[in-house]
Design a protein around this motif. Structure first.
Motif, PDB file in Angstrom:
ATOM      1  N   PHE A 172      -3.657 -27.281  -4.135  1.00 48.15           N
ATOM      2  CA  PHE A 172      -2.727 -26.661  -5.080  1.00 48.15           C
ATOM      3  C   PHE A 172      -1.694 -25.793  -4.383  1.00 48.15           C
ATOM      4  N   TYR A 173      -2.055 -25.157  -3.276  1.00 51.79           N
ATOM      5  CA  TYR A 173      -1.094 -24.355  -2.528  1.00 51.79           C
ATOM      6  C   TYR A 173      -0.012 -25.256  -1.923  1.00 51.79           C
ATOM      7  N   ILE A 174      -0.437 -26.382  -1.348  1.00 52.72           N
ATOM      8  CA  ILE A 174       0.533 -27.317  -0.762  1.00 52.72           C
ATOM      9  C   ILE A 174       1.453 -27.878  -1.841  1.00 52.72           C
ATOM     10  N   LEU A 175       0.891 -28.267  -2.983  1.00 53.51           N
ATOM     11  CA  LEU A 175       1.722 -28.785  -4.079  1.00 53.51           C
ATOM     12  C   LEU A 175       2.670 -27.720  -4.613  1.00 53.51           C
ATOM     13  N   TRP A 176       2.213 -26.479  -4.703  1.00 53.28           N
ATOM     14  CA  TRP A 176       3.054 -25.384  -5.190  1.00 53.28           C
ATOM     15  C   TRP A 176       4.220 -25.140  -4.238  1.00 53.28           C
ATOM     16  N   ARG A 177       3.936 -25.195  -2.930  1.00 54.87           N
ATOM     17  CA  ARG A 177       5.016 -24.993  -1.957  1.00 54.87           C
ATOM     18  C   ARG A 177       6.054 -26.100  -2.053  1.00 54.87           C
TER      19      ARG A 177
END
Length: 52
Positions: free
Chosen positions: A38-43
């Protein structure tokens, strides 16, 4: 032994992760992976949004 207060857990008393326990698998494997994904997708979403 003299520096450990009575009633506190000793770090040496920890047991290894039990992969047969559903709770341990969810908390120590699935949740950290979901947080990373989710952090990678958010970035990526944030970078794409800043370009417009």
């Amino acid at each position: 032994m003299l520096q450990l207060p009575q009633g506190t857990r000793n770090p040496d008393d920890n047991s290894p992760i039990d992969l047969n326990s559903v709770f341990d698998v969810i908390v120590y494997i699935i949740l950290p992976l979901l947080i990373i994904v989710f952090y990678i997708l958010w970035r990526r979403w944030k970078k794409g949004r800043d370009k417009h």
